[in-house]
Write a protein that holds these residues in place. Structure first.
Motif, PDB file in Angstrom:
ATOM      1  N   GLY A 261       4.945 -52.122  76.674  1.00 45.04           N
ATOM      2  CA  GLY A 261       5.546 -51.889  75.361  1.00 45.04           C
ATOM      3  C   GLY A 261       4.849 -52.608  74.222  1.00 45.04           C
ATOM      4  O   GLY A 261       5.430 -52.773  73.145  1.00 45.04           O
ATOM      5  N   TYR A 262       3.624 -53.020  74.435  1.00 47.43           N
ATOM      6  CA  TYR A 262       2.881 -53.735  73.405  1.00 47.43           C
ATOM      7  C   TYR A 262       1.666 -52.939  72.964  1.00 47.43           C
ATOM      8  O   TYR A 262       1.232 -52.016  73.646  1.00 47.43           O
ATOM      9  N   VAL A 263       1.130 -53.306  71.808  1.00 48.72           N
ATOM     10  CA  VAL A 263      -0.113 -52.733  71.302  1.00 48.72           C
ATOM     11  C   VAL A 263      -0.995 -53.877  70.824  1.00 48.72           C
ATOM     12  O   VAL A 263      -0.504 -54.936  70.439  1.00 48.72           O
ATOM     13  N   LEU A 264      -2.278 -53.653  70.847  1.00 51.69           N
ATOM     14  CA  LEU A 264      -3.227 -54.654  70.400  1.00 51.69           C
ATOM     15  C   LEU A 264      -3.557 -54.412  68.933  1.00 51.69           C
ATOM     16  O   LEU A 264      -3.922 -53.299  68.555  1.00 51.69           O
ATOM     17  N   VAL A 265      -3.378 -55.425  68.113  1.00 52.77           N
ATOM     18  CA  VAL A 265      -3.757 -55.337  66.706  1.00 52.77           C
ATOM     19  C   VAL A 265      -4.554 -56.580  66.352  1.00 52.77           C
ATOM     20  O   VAL A 265      -4.448 -57.612  67.002  1.00 52.77           O
ATOM     21  N   THR A 266      -5.343 -56.474  65.308  1.00 52.39           N
ATOM     22  CA  THR A 266      -6.158 -57.607  64.885  1.00 52.39           C
ATOM     23  C   THR A 266      -5.367 -58.540  63.975  1.00 52.39           C
ATOM     24  O   THR A 266      -4.367 -58.148  63.365  1.00 52.39           O
ATOM     25  N   THR A 267      -5.820 -59.758  63.875  1.00 54.21           N
ATOM     26  CA  THR A 267      -5.217 -60.711  62.949  1.00 54.21           C
ATOM     27  C   THR A 267      -5.346 -60.202  61.521  1.00 54.21           C
ATOM     28  O   THR A 267      -4.437 -60.365  60.706  1.00 54.21           O
ATOM     29  N   LYS A 268      -6.459 -59.566  61.212  1.00 50.80           N
ATOM     30  CA  LYS A 268      -6.680 -59.015  59.868  1.00 50.80           C
ATOM     31  C   LYS A 268      -5.589 -57.992  59.520  1.00 50.80           C
ATOM     32  O   LYS A 268      -5.071 -57.973  58.412  1.00 50.80           O
ATOM     33  N   TYR A 269      -5.231 -57.158  60.473  1.00 56.51           N
ATOM     34  CA  TYR A 269      -4.175 -56.162  60.263  1.00 56.51           C
ATOM     35  C   TYR A 269      -2.838 -56.852  59.991  1.00 56.51           C
ATOM     36  O   TYR A 269      -2.125 -56.491  59.060  1.00 56.51           O
ATOM     37  N   LEU A 270      -2.501 -57.860  60.797  1.00 62.34           N
ATOM     38  CA  LEU A 270      -1.240 -58.570  60.593  1.00 62.34           C
ATOM     39  C   LEU A 270      -1.223 -59.323  59.270  1.00 62.34           C
ATOM     40  O   LEU A 270      -0.191 -59.387  58.600  1.00 62.34           O
TER      41      LEU A 270
ATOM     42  N   ALA B  86      -2.720 -58.383  56.571  1.00 60.13           N
ATOM     43  CA  ALA B  86      -2.497 -57.363  55.541  1.00 60.13           C
ATOM     44  C   ALA B  86      -1.021 -56.997  55.457  1.00 60.13           C
ATOM     45  O   ALA B  86      -0.467 -56.853  54.357  1.00 60.13           O
ATOM     46  N   LEU B  87      -0.365 -56.859  56.590  1.00 59.61           N
ATOM     47  CA  LEU B  87       1.066 -56.552  56.581  1.00 59.61           C
ATOM     48  C   LEU B  87       1.865 -57.668  55.921  1.00 59.61           C
ATOM     49  O   LEU B  87       2.810 -57.409  55.172  1.00 59.61           O
ATOM     50  N   MET B  88       1.475 -58.910  56.191  1.00 53.79           N
ATOM     51  CA  MET B  88       2.174 -60.041  55.581  1.00 53.79           C
ATOM     52  C   MET B  88       2.046 -59.995  54.063  1.00 53.79           C
ATOM     53  O   MET B  88       3.014 -60.245  53.341  1.00 53.79           O
ATOM     54  N   VAL B  89       0.855 -59.657  53.575  1.00 54.74           N
ATOM     55  CA  VAL B  89       0.655 -59.572  52.128  1.00 54.74           C
ATOM     56  C   VAL B  89       1.507 -58.452  51.550  1.00 54.74           C
ATOM     57  O   VAL B  89       2.174 -58.630  50.533  1.00 54.74           O
ATOM     58  N   LEU B  90       1.509 -57.305  52.196  1.00 55.83           N
ATOM     59  CA  LEU B  90       2.307 -56.185  51.700  1.00 55.83           C
ATOM     60  C   LEU B  90       3.787 -56.518  51.684  1.00 55.83           C
ATOM     61  O   LEU B  90       4.503 -56.170  50.744  1.00 55.83           O
ATOM     62  N   CYS B  91       4.250 -57.221  52.704  1.00 52.91           N
ATOM     63  CA  CYS B  91       5.660 -57.602  52.749  1.00 52.91           C
ATOM     64  C   CYS B  91       5.983 -58.612  51.658  1.00 52.91           C
ATOM     65  O   CYS B  91       7.047 -58.558  51.054  1.00 52.91           O
ATOM     66  N   GLU B  92       5.064 -59.521  51.404  1.00 52.44           N
ATOM     67  CA  GLU B  92       5.279 -60.525  50.363  1.00 52.44           C
ATOM     68  C   GLU B  92       5.376 -59.862  48.995  1.00 52.44           C
ATOM     69  O   GLU B  92       6.208 -60.208  48.177  1.00 52.44           O
TER      70      GLU B  92
END
Length: 93
Positions: A56-65, A67-73
């Motif tokens: 139930g997991y997927v591999l994502v890069t730190t760069k992707y995460l 970017a999501l943090m910035v968008l959420c902020e």
């Protein structure tokens, strides 16, 4: 930095109710799962994707995460930001 996140996630998945389905997806029997969890059996590189997917997991890069943090902020649904206002207005705090 915390290490062992993947190990913890796989141990949890292989110890839960989905264990038979995950084992089947990887082509393992119960003894393979037990040996893997005890550290006496590795996983062939060709089966890593199947194990991660079935768990139930997927591999994502730190760069992707990041970017999501910035968008959420900034606030993806903030009307002020969409209208060209500040990223954090008084009404969105």
């Amino acid at each position: 930095m915390y290490h062992g996140r993947i190990e913890h996630a796989l141990r949890q998945a292989l110890s839960g109710r989905d264990r038979p389905d995950i084992a089947r997806a990887v082509g393992w029997d119960e003894s393979n799962v037990n040996r893997f969890l005890s550290g006496n059996n590795g996983i062939p590189i060709g089966k890593i994707d199947k194990l991660i997917d079935a768990s139930g997991y997927v591999l994502v890069t730190t760069k992707y995460l990041d970017a999501l943090m910035v968008l959420c902020e900034v606030g993806m649904s903030c009307e002020c930001a969409k209208d060209g206002g500040k990223e954090k207005c008084k009404g969105c705090k």
